[in-house]
Scaffold this active site. Structure first.
Site, mmCIF file in Angstrom:
data_model
loop_
_atom_site.group_PDB
_atom_site.id
_atom_site.type_symbol
_atom_site.label_atom_id
_atom_site.label_comp_id
_atom_site.label_asym_id
_atom_site.label_seq_id
_atom_site.Cartn_x
_atom_site.Cartn_y
_atom_site.Cartn_z
ATOM 1 N N SER A 1 0.849 -1.192 0.000
ATOM 2 C CA SER A 1 0.000 0.000 0.000
ATOM 3 C C SER A 1 0.883 1.240 0.000
ATOM 4 O O SER A 1 1.660 1.465 0.938
ATOM 5 C CB SER A 1 -0.885 0.019 1.241
ATOM 6 N N HIS B 1 -1.432 -1.303 -4.209
ATOM 7 C CA HIS B 1 -2.655 -0.865 -3.533
ATOM 8 C C HIS B 1 -2.629 0.657 -3.354
ATOM 9 O O HIS B 1 -1.699 1.211 -2.764
ATOM 10 C CB HIS B 1 -2.747 -1.569 -2.179
ATOM 11 N N ASP C 1 -4.705 3.804 -1.922
ATOM 12 C CA ASP C 1 -5.777 4.182 -0.994
ATOM 13 C C ASP C 1 -6.277 5.587 -1.302
ATOM 14 O O ASP C 1 -5.540 6.553 -1.149
ATOM 15 C CB ASP C 1 -5.266 4.120 0.448
ATOM 16 N N MET D 1 -8.902 8.397 -0.217
ATOM 17 C CA MET D 1 -9.746 8.806 0.921
ATOM 18 C C MET D 1 -10.298 10.198 0.652
ATOM 19 O O MET D 1 -9.564 11.092 0.218
ATOM 20 C CB MET D 1 -8.908 8.818 2.197
ATOM 21 N N HIS E 1 -8.442 1.397 -3.896
ATOM 22 C CA HIS E 1 -9.373 1.194 -2.776
ATOM 23 C C HIS E 1 -10.031 2.539 -2.500
ATOM 24 O O HIS E 1 -9.402 3.445 -1.957
ATOM 25 C CB HIS E 1 -8.560 0.687 -1.577
ATOM 26 N N MET F 1 -12.154 4.734 -0.567
ATOM 27 C CA MET F 1 -12.820 5.022 0.706
ATOM 28 C C MET F 1 -13.526 6.360 0.532
ATOM 29 O O MET F 1 -13.063 7.406 0.980
ATOM 30 C CB MET F 1 -11.782 5.050 1.833
ATOM 31 N N MET G 1 -11.751 -5.518 5.569
ATOM 32 C CA MET G 1 -10.920 -4.562 6.320
ATOM 33 C C MET G 1 -10.626 -5.128 7.706
ATOM 34 O O MET G 1 -11.531 -5.554 8.420
ATOM 35 C CB MET G 1 -11.649 -3.226 6.484
ATOM 36 N N ASP H 1 -6.834 -6.127 4.481
ATOM 37 C CA ASP H 1 -6.179 -4.817 4.506
ATOM 38 C C ASP H 1 -6.268 -4.214 5.900
ATOM 39 O O ASP H 1 -7.366 -3.999 6.412
ATOM 40 C CB ASP H 1 -6.911 -3.926 3.472
HETATM 41 C C1 DX5 Z 1 -6.320 1.905 5.688
HETATM 42 C C2 DX5 Z 1 -5.949 1.546 4.280
HETATM 43 C C3 DX5 Z 1 -4.857 0.577 4.172
HETATM 44 C C4 DX5 Z 1 -3.554 1.023 4.781
HETATM 45 C C5 DX5 Z 1 -3.030 -0.153 5.526
HETATM 46 O O1 DX5 Z 1 -7.518 2.596 5.680
HETATM 47 O O2 DX5 Z 1 -7.061 1.016 3.560
HETATM 48 O O3 DX5 Z 1 -4.651 0.126 2.842
HETATM 49 O O4 DX5 Z 1 -2.589 1.453 3.869
HETATM 50 O O5 DX5 Z 1 -1.929 0.243 6.229
HETATM 51 P P1 DX5 Z 1 -1.198 -0.737 7.238
HETATM 52 O O6 DX5 Z 1 -0.731 -1.913 6.457
HETATM 53 O O7 DX5 Z 1 -0.110 0.117 7.779
HETATM 54 O O8 DX5 Z 1 -2.224 -1.111 8.285
HETATM 55 ZN ZN ZN Z 2 -6.622 0.078 1.560
#
Ligand code: DX5
Ligand code: ZN
Length: 229
Positions: free
Chosen positions: A14, A38, A40, A42, A71, A73, A141, A179
């Site tokens: 990620s 990956h 993320d 947000m 991903h 969010m 998650m 994740d």
């Molecule tokens: C959290 C993300 C993850 C994040 C995980 O909301 O969706 O993808 O990068 O990070 P680690 O592996 O540090 O928990």
């Molecule tokens: Zn993620």
């Protein structure tokens, strides 16, 4: 309980925990251990954090031919799916909590994107069960989304097991991704339950040797996956 065949292990570093000022270099650094990259996204609404959007995905796509596992969010991912597809995303995962799941799946399919559905730790498994035969990936998650570096929540392991069981029973072509808080110590439970795609951010990019860290997670997952019947 059905004997679930063990799928191969795929690693998804990620970039949330990478150095955004040197993103290309960090992506290259872990290239040999990257099956999916990956990303993320947000929106500051669905989760209390802001990260990146289609312009950065476009820049990453120009830099690498990696499979871009986005991903989302976001409260309203439908508004941006086309932009992510045009930027070069390979796959998008939307959250079941935001609703409009049928429409979002149809839109992702029509854009040629891989289709994922994510489920938060507190959301019951029942909410995603009806969609399992229509998606490519279920993202379970194992932290509350929004931030990297949080502690793994073991209560979600049964969701992975249930999804794997259903996929096996119904002959579904469904990958289970996990994740949040994944490292060499937490991954065996998830791999043993039937997950096959492992997202890790801080455990990889926060390590002194990210490649060795990713390999250690891969090896721990593979060992747990074959240890079960
Ligand atoms: C959290 C993300 C993850 C994040 C995980 O909301 O969706 O993808 O990068 O990070 P680690 O592996 O540090 O928990
Ligand atoms: Zn993620």
């Amino acid at each position: 309980m059905l004997a679930v065949p063990r799928p191969s292990v795929r690693m998804a570093p990620s970039i949330l925990s990478a150095n955004f000022a040197a993103l290309g270099a960090d992506i290259d650094r872990v290239r040999d251990e990257t099956d999916l990259l990956h990303v993320d996204v947000m929106d500051g609404h669905f989760v209390p954090n802001l990260t990146i959007g289609p312009p950065v995905v476009r820049a990453i796509r120009r830099h690498t031919d990696a499979f871009l596992d986005c991903h989302l969010m976001m409260t309203n991912p439908g508004q941006y799916l086309r932009a992510f597809a045009e930027a070069g995303a390979s796959h998008c995962t939307v959250h079941v909590e935001v609703g409009s799941t049928a429409e979002l799946i149809a839109e992702m399919r029509s854009l040629g994107l891989g289709v994922g559905l994510a489920v938060n730790p507190e959301t019951p498994f029942d909410s995603c069960e009806p969609w399992l035969d229509r998606i490519d990936m279920l993202l379970v998650m194992s932290v509350h989304p929004g931030f990297g570096g949080q502690r793994f929540i073991p209560d979600v392991v049964p969701k992975v097991a249930r999804a794997a069981e259903i996929a096996h029973r119904d002959g579904l072509d469904l990958a289970i991704e996990v994740d949040g808080g994944i490292d060499a110590g937490t991954v065996p439970a998830m791999a043993g339950a039937g997950a096959s795609i492992f997202v890790a951010g801080s455990a990889i990019f926060g390590a002194e040797d990210p490649v060795a860290a990713a390999r250690a997670i891969r090896e721990a997952a593979a060992a747990a996956a074959v240890a079960l019947p």
